[in-house]
Write an enzyme that holds these catalytic residues in place. Sequence first.
Site, PDB file in Angstrom:
ATOM      1  N   SER B 160       0.827  -1.215   0.000  1.00 56.98           N
ATOM      2  CA  SER B 160       0.000   0.000   0.000  1.00 56.98           C
ATOM      3  C   SER B 160       0.856   1.258   0.000  1.00 56.98           C
ATOM      4  O   SER B 160       1.759   1.405   0.824  1.00 56.98           O
ATOM      5  CB  SER B 160      -0.936   0.013   1.218  1.00 56.98           C
ATOM      6  OG  SER B 160      -1.916  -0.984   1.067  1.00 56.98           O
ATOM      7  N   GLU B 243      -1.298  -5.611  14.177  1.00 53.59           N
ATOM      8  CA  GLU B 243      -2.202  -5.258  13.088  1.00 53.59           C
ATOM      9  C   GLU B 243      -3.623  -5.726  13.404  1.00 53.59           C
ATOM     10  O   GLU B 243      -4.594  -5.009  13.229  1.00 53.59           O
ATOM     11  CB  GLU B 243      -1.688  -5.904  11.801  1.00 53.59           C
ATOM     12  CG  GLU B 243      -2.429  -5.483  10.545  1.00 53.59           C
ATOM     13  CD  GLU B 243      -1.723  -5.981   9.284  1.00 53.59           C
ATOM     14  OE1 GLU B 243      -1.107  -7.052   9.327  1.00 53.59           O
ATOM     15  OE2 GLU B 243      -1.825  -5.279   8.258  1.00 53.59           O
TER      16      GLU B 243
END
Lengths: 322, 384
Positions: B160, B243
């Site tokens: 990303s 995460e």
Amino acid sequence: MRFAYSDDLGALKEGTRAFLDGQNPPERLRREGGLELWPALEDMGLVDIAASLPLAEAIALFEEVGRTALPEPLADTAVIAAPLLQSLGAAGRRPQGARVAICHADAPYANHADTADFILLLDAQRVVWLARDAAKLVSVRSIDPWRRLFSVTGQGDTLAEGDAAREACAYAAALGATAAAAELLGLADRMIDLAVVYAGTREQFGQAIGSFQAVKHLLANARVKLEFARPVVYRASAALDSPVAVSHAKIAATDAALFAAEQAIQVHGGMGYTYEADLHYFMKRAWALAGVWGSREQHLAVVEQAVLDGGIAIGPHNSFES
Amino acid sequence: MDLTYTPAQQAFRTQVRDWLAEHVPAERLPSFDTAEGFEAHRAWERTLKQGDWGMVTWPEAYGGRGADLIEWLIFEEEYFRADAPGRVSQNGIFLLGPTLMEYGTEAQKARFLPAMAAGDEIWAQAWSEPGAGSDMAAIRTRAMRDGDAYVINGQKIWSSRAVFADWCFGLFRTDPDSSRHKGLSMILLPLNSPGITIRPIAQLDGDPGFAEIFFDDVRVPAENLLGPEHGGWGVAMATAGFERGLMLRSPARFQKTAERLVTLCRARGANVSAQTRALVVQAWMDAQAYCYSTYQTAGKLMNGGAVGPETSCNKVFWSELDRLMHRTALSILGAAGELDAPQAADEARWLDGYMFSLAGPIYAGANEIQRNIISERVLGMPRA
């Protein structure tokens, strides 16, 4: 801000779990006999637990009660009648250890009223305290072989009327819904456990069915639902004066337990649809508790009205405002 | 249980709220998956840093303000309440940062953390490969030791914002004779290193938010190894824990979406069916449940406890909640839901958000992988 119970409760939960696992194993449920565990529950301090623990923690302990589908209707006496009598200034009515059955609009049939010492009859007009001998009981059959239900009538002593009765009735509803929610958490956890054990031993295609993803994911989903129902119930136990918190807890715990039941019976296959597998005792208790102390619909209406009609402050900065 | 905020916590909330009221840009920034939007968001990160809000939980020495987890939750609640810009530095501050705290040397922490908190160095994650997605242990890109450097060859994908970012943290095979989880290492490297080629991939919305990274004899100083050599799997699992656990998606994000959904539902009044109203209420309840759960986890960590594989439940729960909320909004919106104008009115944000919500069950470990983890490591079911 501290969203955690005390270490004491953690130890007490462990002790209660070990005790109930030993005293109330599935073999006992299968015998479908009487309520012979009352004296042991009293010795453990569980019948009068509300006198020795903060109420929120006493309610949280009922997760362990639900885990073994304890037949003795402990919540009715320990975390509904006892705090309710206390709030009415009538704690002295109940001798230590006495068992109380409850009759309320949200729980209209008094469970095990035939062996209770007293019966509390609550409606929005009047709170009545009735000795068992003075009550007329009519038996009603529950799907749960361990719930002995009775409709109750009789003349007793009036403990509250008018506004005080209305308040007591609402307080009983909050206590009942939250305690049922805690038991439903334990039932969900146990049904997942039973299915995990079954899937680990039942073999098809030459291997344990629990090694197949299609089976695993049913139970993983049940676990996720349970994981996010538990803190909602914990929150409610510490916010009994919030109807939204209580209703949210009853809905979340009901959904987690009914979902766990559906996944667990699926994993059990044909065995799950028999009276031989232990699962049905836990499913039936879950179905019973899902309905009493307020239907899902009733609780959803409470939350919906508060959230959609602006009754409570919402948004990320209002996490504990409801 | 004590579900009230202390006066100090209330004062902290007021401080955050006041600062954000003064500094949050009046107009929504363009998407940080575009070149223009990325730089606008980097500028916002620098503004945050000026107020010392870059990463509140980090120690002051590394650019934080030493806040505890309850203060972090309060900060996040106010941040989303204020509709402040998305964190373009999220891969760094929420994932690599905590990993550096745990595995980094003092020199690495001092070198990387303050620049990360300040938005001066924005990080991309370089883990997935064309043949190593859900099966991350199939990583093939090699980093071979050559004197005081590693030489990297291979390809990463789904990285990303790598097109715009400054650095990446990658997982590479450092032992050529190893297989699967063994012989991997976590290495930090600048994305402008000679031998790197970055090819953007247009996302569902058309923005170049993803990238492929090609490594052709890229030399990286050996001191950029994070954690033990050949022990990168353990380091990566710690990162994945952050995460899926607390950091990446705070509950405030979903409480804000639920609030927008309730507002939309109220505005449409009698035009919303009982069935949809029930979904809206369910969304609010689930966002609250995630909030309570996170406060509970924070309480546990602050008491010295640890979180384990049950954090995989979080990721499944919030990603499916997010999708449900956006789908429900679109069912209320009708024709207005189609409009593509992310900077315009609230109505036009729902389809954009719905598209992103579809990525939720995929990124950070697909939900099917999370369900495997829950069933095997939380429930103890047998491995296939």
